[in-house]
Design a protein around this motif. Structure first.
Motif, PDB file in Angstrom:
ATOM      1  N   ILE A   1     -22.171   4.129 -29.477  1.00 43.89           N
ATOM      2  CA  ILE A   1     -22.909   3.720 -28.273  1.00 43.89           C
ATOM      3  C   ILE A   1     -22.516   4.605 -27.092  1.00 43.89           C
ATOM      4  N   ARG A   2     -21.230   4.838 -26.915  1.00 44.17           N
ATOM      5  CA  ARG A   2     -20.781   5.721 -25.828  1.00 44.17           C
ATOM      6  C   ARG A   2     -21.304   7.140 -26.025  1.00 44.17           C
ATOM      7  N   LEU A   3     -21.279   7.616 -27.259  1.00 41.98           N
ATOM      8  CA  LEU A   3     -21.799   8.955 -27.533  1.00 41.98           C
ATOM      9  C   LEU A   3     -23.275   9.047 -27.181  1.00 41.98           C
ATOM     10  N   GLU A   4     -24.049   8.075 -27.619  1.00 37.19           N
ATOM     11  CA  GLU A   4     -25.488   8.080 -27.340  1.00 37.19           C
ATOM     12  C   GLU A   4     -25.746   8.015 -25.838  1.00 37.19           C
ATOM     13  N   PHE A   5     -25.028   7.141 -25.147  1.00 37.21           N
ATOM     14  CA  PHE A   5     -25.215   7.008 -23.702  1.00 37.21           C
ATOM     15  C   PHE A   5     -24.960   8.344 -23.012  1.00 37.21           C
ATOM     16  N   HIS A   6     -23.825   8.955 -23.304  1.00 38.90           N
ATOM     17  CA  HIS A   6     -23.472  10.187 -22.599  1.00 38.90           C
ATOM     18  C   HIS A   6     -24.320  11.383 -23.050  1.00 38.90           C
ATOM     19  N   ALA A   7     -24.796  11.375 -24.288  1.00 41.34           N
ATOM     20  CA  ALA A   7     -25.717  12.433 -24.715  1.00 41.34           C
ATOM     21  C   ALA A   7     -27.046  12.304 -23.971  1.00 41.34           C
ATOM     22  N   LEU A   8     -27.539  11.071 -23.820  1.00 40.08           N
ATOM     23  CA  LEU A   8     -28.765  10.840 -23.045  1.00 40.08           C
ATOM     24  C   LEU A   8     -28.583  11.261 -21.585  1.00 40.08           C
TER      25      LEU A   8
END
Length: 186
Positions: free
Chosen positions: A174-181
């Motif tokens: 979730i953190r990865l997806e958030f920061h990639a977005l």
């Protein structure tokens, strides 16, 4: 020492991680990248560095979307068909999810950590360029940006090796997806 040397004397020795000299290094490149980012994140947090506020980053992203300056051609291939506003909406939908997760320890972050920002010589990290945005913040800001950059150049199969070398074999998706977005919009 290698980070300071690069900051004081300009371009570090070696080549950018996305340069042809390093692309051919395979797993050694992933190990070098993971080690470089781990070293940066292990630096002592300095009170003179600014603290990156997630709310401010979201405001910056919203302002860029409203101004129409977000370039969809720079998005990851799977997101290129999406409007920037849709990515911003996805970010806002993830905020409550992030708030319910266990917080991570703030670290010294690069702020724009992509392949071209890390320099290596034969898989040995020699420095970072673009360190003007060094700040204290969530390590996933750098991890998400690097994961996005790695996947774009080498494919998603490169990510496990990078995260293992960093010392995080099971990153928070979730953190990865958030920061990639977020990285897509900034």
């Amino acid at each position: 020492h290698w980070l300071v040397r690069a900051r004081l004397y300009g371009r570090p020795p070696g080549w950018p991680a996305d340069g042809p000299e390093n692309r051919a290094q395979g797993a050694g490149l992933l190990e070098g990248l993971g080690c470089a980012l781990r070293r940066l994140h292990d630096l002592p947090v300095d009170a003179s560095l600014p603290v990156v506020d997630l709310g401010e980053l979201l405001v910056d992203a919203a302002e860029r979307v409203a101004a129409g300056v977000v370039d969809r051609e720079q998005f990851a291939p799977a997101r290129r068909r999406l409007e920037p506003q849709r990515l911003l909406d996805q970010l806002h939908a993830l905020v409550p999810v992030l708030e319910r997760r266990r917080p991570v320890e703030p670290v010294v972050t690069h702020g724009a950590c992509r392949l071209g920002a890390v320099w290596l010589e034969r898989t040995e990290p020699t420095g970072f360029i673009g360190v003007a945005r060094l700040a204290v913040g969530d390590p996933y800001r750098d991890l998400g940006a690097m994961a996005r950059s790695l996947a774009a150049v080498f494919g998603a199969e490169a990510l496990p090796g990078f995260f293992a070398a960093y010392g995080l074999p099971e990153p928070d998706p979730i953190r990865l997806e958030f920061h990639a977005l977020l990285d897509e919009l900034l």
